[in-house]
Design a protein around this motif. Structure first.
Motif, PDB file in Angstrom:
ATOM      1  N   GLY A  40       1.321 -23.154  60.908  1.00 19.34           N
ATOM      2  CA  GLY A  40       0.364 -24.261  60.957  1.00 19.34           C
ATOM      3  C   GLY A  40       0.458 -25.141  59.733  1.00 19.34           C
ATOM      4  O   GLY A  40       0.352 -26.368  59.821  1.00 19.34           O
ATOM      5  N   SER A  41       0.678 -24.519  58.581  1.00 22.78           N
ATOM      6  CA  SER A  41       0.771 -25.277  57.336  1.00 22.78           C
ATOM      7  C   SER A  41       1.987 -26.193  57.351  1.00 22.78           C
ATOM      8  O   SER A  41       1.903 -27.364  56.938  1.00 22.78           O
ATOM      9  N   ARG A  42       3.107 -25.708  57.825  1.00 26.80           N
ATOM     10  CA  ARG A  42       4.321 -26.530  57.893  1.00 26.80           C
ATOM     11  C   ARG A  42       4.141 -27.688  58.864  1.00 26.80           C
ATOM     12  O   ARG A  42       4.561 -28.826  58.586  1.00 26.80           O
ATOM     13  N   ALA A  43       3.511 -27.414  60.004  1.00 24.82           N
ATOM     14  CA  ALA A  43       3.263 -28.480  60.967  1.00 24.82           C
ATOM     15  C   ALA A  43       2.337 -29.533  60.367  1.00 24.82           C
ATOM     16  O   ALA A  43       2.550 -30.735  60.541  1.00 24.82           O
ATOM     17  N   LYS A  44       1.312 -29.100  59.674  1.00 22.36           N
ATOM     18  CA  LYS A  44       0.377 -30.048  59.055  1.00 22.36           C
ATOM     19  C   LYS A  44       1.082 -30.915  58.018  1.00 22.36           C
ATOM     20  O   LYS A  44       0.846 -32.136  57.943  1.00 22.36           O
ATOM     21  N   GLN A  48       1.399 -34.988  58.019  1.00 23.30           N
ATOM     22  CA  GLN A  48       0.972 -35.792  56.866  1.00 23.30           C
ATOM     23  C   GLN A  48       2.098 -36.711  56.394  1.00 23.30           C
ATOM     24  O   GLN A  48       1.856 -37.877  56.032  1.00 23.30           O
ATOM     25  N   ALA A  49       3.330 -36.201  56.404  1.00 35.13           N
ATOM     26  CA  ALA A  49       4.473 -37.024  55.997  1.00 35.13           C
ATOM     27  C   ALA A  49       4.669 -38.182  56.976  1.00 35.13           C
ATOM     28  O   ALA A  49       4.951 -39.321  56.567  1.00 35.13           O
ATOM     29  N   ASP A  61      -3.273 -47.123  53.733  1.00 37.96           N
ATOM     30  CA  ASP A  61      -3.452 -45.767  53.237  1.00 37.96           C
ATOM     31  C   ASP A  61      -3.134 -44.797  54.369  1.00 37.96           C
ATOM     32  O   ASP A  61      -3.463 -45.067  55.530  1.00 37.96           O
ATOM     33  N   PRO A  62      -2.486 -43.676  54.095  1.00 38.21           N
ATOM     34  CA  PRO A  62      -2.201 -42.717  55.168  1.00 38.21           C
ATOM     35  C   PRO A  62      -3.448 -42.310  55.950  1.00 38.21           C
ATOM     36  O   PRO A  62      -3.371 -42.065  57.162  1.00 38.21           O
ATOM     37  N   ALA A  63      -4.598 -42.260  55.285  1.00 39.91           N
ATOM     38  CA  ALA A  63      -5.839 -41.890  55.963  1.00 39.91           C
ATOM     39  C   ALA A  63      -6.275 -42.931  56.979  1.00 39.91           C
ATOM     40  O   ALA A  63      -7.155 -42.669  57.813  1.00 39.91           O
ATOM     41  N   ASP A  64      -5.679 -44.133  56.935  1.00 41.17           N
ATOM     42  CA  ASP A  64      -6.017 -45.198  57.880  1.00 41.17           C
ATOM     43  C   ASP A  64      -5.364 -44.990  59.244  1.00 41.17           C
ATOM     44  O   ASP A  64      -5.742 -45.659  60.210  1.00 41.17           O
ATOM     45  N   VAL A  65      -4.392 -44.095  59.334  1.00 39.52           N
ATOM     46  CA  VAL A  65      -3.588 -43.944  60.556  1.00 39.52           C
ATOM     47  C   VAL A  65      -4.242 -42.953  61.511  1.00 39.52           C
ATOM     48  O   VAL A  65      -4.460 -41.789  61.170  1.00 39.52           O
ATOM     49  N   LEU A 248       5.510 -37.036  66.320  1.00 40.69           N
ATOM     50  CA  LEU A 248       5.014 -37.665  65.102  1.00 40.69           C
ATOM     51  C   LEU A 248       6.097 -37.690  64.027  1.00 40.69           C
ATOM     52  O   LEU A 248       6.234 -38.677  63.296  1.00 40.69           O
ATOM     53  N   VAL A 249       6.851 -36.623  63.934  1.00 42.43           N
ATOM     54  CA  VAL A 249       7.969 -36.591  62.983  1.00 42.43           C
ATOM     55  C   VAL A 249       8.961 -37.708  63.308  1.00 42.43           C
ATOM     56  O   VAL A 249       9.427 -38.443  62.425  1.00 42.43           O
TER      57      VAL A 249
END
Length: 379
Positions: A40-44, A48-49, A61-65, A248-249
């Motif tokens: 889960g951590s790797r997927a998260k 985020q990237a 800002d990334p938080a805007d997406v 997403l990647v």
């Protein structure tokens, strides 16, 4: 297979994107919401990237997406998601253009059925709205202004930066459907007064089924959106559901390539445009929409006296093109874009859209022109 010249409808995967998606399918299959283990951590981290990469194209800002299934969903969230705020505040007026994509026009029809008033502004033969006409239509009770960045049929760029400037002191939320222009026309979307931006990965050589609504803060507040679906807290509660990590990647890599290769891509698309117009020089044709400003990779052209359906049939073995938006091609009807540009019925019926990409190989423009010439000589 014929040569693909319908990039305005969708684009093929860039090789780097395909490689990243396949790797993510194998390596990052965990649920990005699973906080108790490494998968889960790797997927998260991968999500985020991707969020940071998508935001970087428009200097957000990334938080805007807010990730969505594409620009259609993003447009619906932007428009229908503001309905509750309009009802609460009594601001129930919306300004838009008559040439928007159906992903904007149809949600606006829904809002009209709920008592909202929508002003649809005409564009005229140029295919470009004037910023002044948009701003003159804005009222005190205007909740939203929605203007596309680039028209999907003509490629004509709209003056969204000038509209954003003019809205500096107005409370209205400014929404831009950037499905066609995101990653291609970089500077206008970086305007901080644009509140909501809808984008799709499959228009920038990314995978289908993924896009985003970019919701900027203005001061300390974002547009007061309400979700359209419920069932989880993902994407700030606005778009619940398990994140499709590989998609997403791929979206993130496609966004990175937009920045890295922007100048080179633009140069190649301009080169193909020049070649096309040179080859068509001896033909009788009209280009729909002003030549500047416009996207380099879209050419809406009417070959006089030649029906578009007959032309596409003649060219079927050579190139894959369209005569309108892919979203309405299953049941062909006259283009609302060209009709609202006040073009004649004959010109609308003769129009085809050619659209290419930076990876498009040599196009047989001379052969295309010869077949058009043959059809015109029969008329």
């Amino acid at each position: 297979m014929p040569l693909y010249l319908d990039h305005a409808a969708t684009t093929p995967l860039a090789p780097e994107v395909r490689e990243a998606v396949v790797k993510a399918l194998d390596d990052d299959f965990g649920n990005a919401g699973s906080r108790t283990h490494e998968f889960g951590s790797r997927a998260k981290q991968a999500v985020q990237a991707a969020r940071a990469a998508v935001a970087s194209v428009v200097a957000a800002d990334p938080a805007d997406v807010i990730f969505t299934s594409g620009a259609t969903e993003a447009n619906n969230l932007a428009l229908l998601g503001m309905a509750a705020e309009g009802t609460r505040t009594g601001k129930r007026h919306i300004v838009t253009t008559a040439i928007e994509h159906k992903a904007v026009l149809e949600p606006l029809c829904v809002l009209q059925s709920r008592g909202f008033e929508v002003t649809y502004l005409p564009v005229g033969p140029s295919g470009r709205i004037s910023a002044s006409s948009v701003l003159e239509a804005v009222r005190e009770d205007t909740l939203l202004v929605s203007v596309m960045q680039a028209n999907n049929e003509t490629g004509v760029l709209q003056p969204i930066d000038a509209v954003a400037d003019g809205l500096a002191d107005h409370h209205a939320i400014f929404h831009v459907d950037a499905a066609q222009g995101y990653g291609k026309d970089l500077v206008p979307l970086r305007h901080p007064r644009i509140d909501l931006i809808a984008v799709s990965a499959h228009k920038i050589f990314g995978p289908k089924g993924v896009g985003a609504l970019i919701s900027r803060r203005r001061g300390y507040a974002r547009a007061p959106l309400e979700p359209l679906i419920y069932g989880g807290g993902q994407e700030r509660g606005l778009r619940p559901g398990t994140a499709p990590v590989p998609l997403l990647v791929g979206f993130g890599v496609a966004a990175q390539l937009c920045l890295r290769d922007h100048d080179k891509r633009l140069q190649r698309c301009e080169e193909l445009r020049r070649e096309a117009l040179e080859a068509f020089g001896a033909l009788d044709f009209d280009i729909n929409g002003i030549d500047e400003p416009r996207l380099a990779h879209i050419l809406s052209v009417a070959f006089r006296g030649v029906d578009s359906e007959a032309l596409m049939l003649s060219l079927k073995d050579l190139i894959a093109i369209s005569n309108g938006s892919a979203c309405t091609s299953a049941n062909y009807e006259a283009s609302h874009v060209l009709t609202n540009m006040a073009l004649s019925a004959d010109r609308v019926a003769a129009t085809v859209r050619l659209s290419w990409g930076p990876l498009t190989p040599m196009v047989p423009w001379a052969e295309i022109a010869a077949r058009v010439s043959s059809l015109q000589s029969e008329c």
